[in-house]
Design an enzyme around this catalytic site. Structure first.
Site, PDB file in Angstrom:
ATOM      1  CB  CYS A 395      -0.981   0.017   1.122  1.00  0.00           C
ATOM      2  SG  CYS A 395      -2.339   1.062   1.131  1.00  0.00           S
ATOM      3  CG  HIS A 522      -3.393  -3.939   2.928  1.00  0.00           C
ATOM      4  ND1 HIS A 522      -2.715  -3.380   3.859  1.00  0.00           N
ATOM      5  CD2 HIS A 522      -4.170  -2.878   2.081  1.00  0.00           C
ATOM      6  CE1 HIS A 522      -2.528  -1.879   3.675  1.00  0.00           C
ATOM      7  NE2 HIS A 522      -3.571  -1.623   2.793  1.00  0.00           N
ATOM      8  CD  GLU A 524      -1.445  -6.701   5.074  1.00  0.00           C
ATOM      9  OE1 GLU A 524      -1.810  -5.449   5.496  1.00  0.00           O
ATOM     10  OE2 GLU A 524      -0.913  -6.862   3.873  1.00  0.00           O
TER      11      GLU A 524
END
Length: 639
Positions: A395, A522, A524
């Protein structure tokens, strides 16, 4: 006579920012300085729990981090309705009252609020969270502490709910802390007795009491809790602090939780297949104990003082490291300390942070907002690029990498983001058209979005398994300016992923670099313990200088990569490596088709559903099995 004292509560971080912007004004009117305020901020940060990471779901809901833990451990996909809050319930009730659904009745907590809570749970409990199958079990976390005023409407709602759904469909597990004072070394059960007594006074009797403790507690303590809390000793489950969180499900299984739930909820699970269905999880838990070699990953951010600020990023790094039998040693670096101003003001801190960065095997720049620490992140990107150090930007990390490349390679001096400098001559990062300045809520690009890979060589695409597209979750308000894309590509920066309209840049890579990848999304959020996210896995493999071998093997881990052996040792793999090789970081199907479960009559499917994801989780105040649409390691792909 002593002077009177007053206490002022203020936003110290914003105050520091104002001092930086207008030092003359503040220094003239207040007898304080920036160093004092920073010290005050450090003390506040260490003594008070500050907000943790914002977790984003597929549908764009910004929720509590607990739902991220549910998704990671249960391998499910939750929705915004899985997050129940008091505000949502009250809003729904008020809207129904405005429409006249209550026919002029006086709206009260009982029965209107409590009925709304029950209806919400009953509706969401039937919503699929894995594939299209209806969940078999719904887990509801009633957060907070029993007796708190904000939780009482929920407690009353579930008191009524237990009679609505009947006893065989309702099981209550009460979690309580059993403290162990160092002075005596004796576990204290009074807090548990008190909380259970108050819970029973509210009309809810626990079926299971889960006792959290620092150390294992003996049988006599369990019997004491059983005697005073009106439960059988077998219904007292003791969960002490373990070396890894991945051992907790196994400890609960050893304590007979599965047998109890199977009988209590009439699930009709064939218990003979239990061991086989948990085999992969056992291997993962064992691996956390046997891993020896470490890989140092530097996380350069502005919220490094807060433990939970990068919780999902930390988990994703750990998942990727364990997949290749490495222990992730995370080094948190405050980006502000990497800037030139720190060298003049606090040279010792400046050099210490740079030393930690230089000694790391890989560098990760996560997301964030605001100008503070941005220049430090840009300098970290520059160091990783110039020194061929494996790098992953997420990001804001992508935006920092693009700005750094534009300044130092494309010769676009003073290039910046309009978020940092609205008057920059080279706006490399701009706000999205749908972003409305002055409105903070609901203006970001949130949730799962599709990324299309460009038709060019790409390391990150190979890590995903060479799909045409991949679906990942987003949370950002600014994006790369498309007007500069062709110019940056002419200097060697590859934009290998875009949105479906090919207007937004999603993924960048650098040519002639071991691993320099940044994503606007993102990754994750979709990382799982048994299915690490591809960008994170690439970072770990590159940090260990094993990425090229991994790609040459078709993105499958070799026995050497799975072992703990160094490059000069014999190529041997232990039992953990062989068990994990069956996973191959690919999407396994149902438990009946894995290499560790040979059942052909779906006997273990109910247990597999309960343990590995066919559970609908709700949060009222972690992806073990994959489906056919999953990518090679993480994210959803489409061929």
């Amino acid at each position: 006579m002593a002077p009177k004292k007053s206490t002022i509560v203020l936003n110290v971080e914003q105050f520091i920012h104002d001092i930086e912007e207008r030092p003359a004004i503040w220094n003239r009117n207040f007898h304080c300085n920036k160093a004092f305020l920073e010290q005050m901020w450090d003390e506040l940060s260490s003594t008070h729990k500050l907000p943790s990471e914002v977790y984003v779901l597929d549908d764009g809901a910004e929720v509590d981090l607990d739902l991220g833990n549910y998704e990671r451990f249960l391998d499910i996909t939750l929705h915004r309705d899985n997050n129940i809050t008091t505000g949502k319930i009250y809003k729904m009730v008020i809207e129904k009252e405005r429409k006249g659904d209550y026919l002029g009745q006086t709206v009260q907590v009982v029965p209107h609020i409590t009925n709304a809570i029950q209806e919400w749970v009953a509706r969401v409990a039937e919503k699929p969270v894995k594939g299209s199958s209806k969940p078999q079990v719904c887990i509801v976390e009633l957060g907070g502490t029993i007796g708190d005023i904000e939780g009482m409407p929920f407690v009353e709602a579930f008191r009524q709910f237990q009679f609505r759904v009947k006893r065989e469909n309702f099981c209550l597990a009460h979690v309580s802390l059993v403290p162990l004072p160092k002075a005596t070394g004796e576990p204290k059960t009074k807090p548990t007795q008190s909380s259970v007594r108050e819970l029973r006074g509210c009309g809810l009797s626990p079926d299971l009491i889960v006792c959290r403790s620092e150390k294992p507690i003996g049988v006599e303590v369990k019997e004491k809790i059983s005697n005073f809390c009106h439960v059988d000793p077998d219904q007292v489950i003791c969960i002490h602090d373990l070396s890894s969180i991945y051992h907790v499900p196994l400890l609960m299984e050893q304590n007979g939780v599965i047998e109890f739930l199977n009988e209590r909820l009439k699930l009709n699970i064939d218990m003979s297949q239990r061991t086989k269905c948990l085999q992969h999880w056992r291997v993962l838990a064992r691996r956390t104990e046997t891993v020896r070699r470490e890989v140092n990953i530097a996380i350069v951010g502005k919220y490094t003082k807060f433990a939970d600020s990068y919780a999902s990023v930390v988990k994703a790094v750990q998942h990727a490291a364990l997949a290749v039998n490495r222990k992730a040693n995370l080094v948190f670096i405050e980006s502000c300390l990497l800037e030139h101003e720190t060298l003049q003001r606090e040279p010792s801190k400046y050099h210490k942070e740079w030393q930690k960065l230089c000694e790391s095997n890989g560098i990760l720049v996560p997301g964030g907002f605001g100008a503070r620490g941005m220049e430090g992140k840009i300098r970290a990107c520059q160091w990783a690029r110039e020194n061929k150090r494996p790098f992953l930007g997420i990001c804001l990390g992508l935006q920092a990498a693009v700005i750094e490349f534009a300044r130092n390679v494309a010769n676009l001096k003073d290039a910046n983001s309009t978020e940092i400098n609205p008057d920059t001559p080279h706006p490399l990062v701009i706000d999205m058209p749908e972003h409305h300045k002055g409105q903070m809520g609901g203006t970001m690009r949130l949730g799962k979005r599709r990324t299309i890979f460009a038709d060019k060589p790409s390391t990150i695409r190979q890590l995903y398994g060479n799909p045409k597209t991949v679906d990942e979750r987003h949370r950002h308000r600014y994006e790369v300016n498309p007007e500069y894309v062709s110019q940056l590509e002419s200097f060697g920066m590859n934009f290998v992923g875009t949105d479906v309209d090919q207007n937004r840049m999603e993924i960048i890579e650098l040519r002639d670099h071991p691993y320099y990848v940044a994503t606007q999304y993102h990754p994750e959020y979709l990382s799982r313990p048994l299915k690490p996210s591809p960008p994170f896995l690439g970072l770990i493999l590159a940090a260990e200088d094993r990425l090229q071998i991994y790609i040459e093997r078709g993105c499958r881990l070799s026995p050497r990569q799975l072992s703990d052996a160094s490059s000069d040792e014999d190529e041997t793999a232990n039992g953990v490596s062989h068990s994990f090789a069956a996973l191959k970081l690919q999407g396994n199907k149902k438990c009946t088709s894995t290499s560790t479960c040979t059942s052909t009559d779906n006997q273990c499917e109910p247990l597999n559903s309960l343990l590995n994801g066919n559970i609908n989780g709700l949060n009222a105040n972690d992806h073990t099995l994959d489906n056919d649409d999953d990518g090679a390691c993480g994210g959803s792909r489409s061929d």
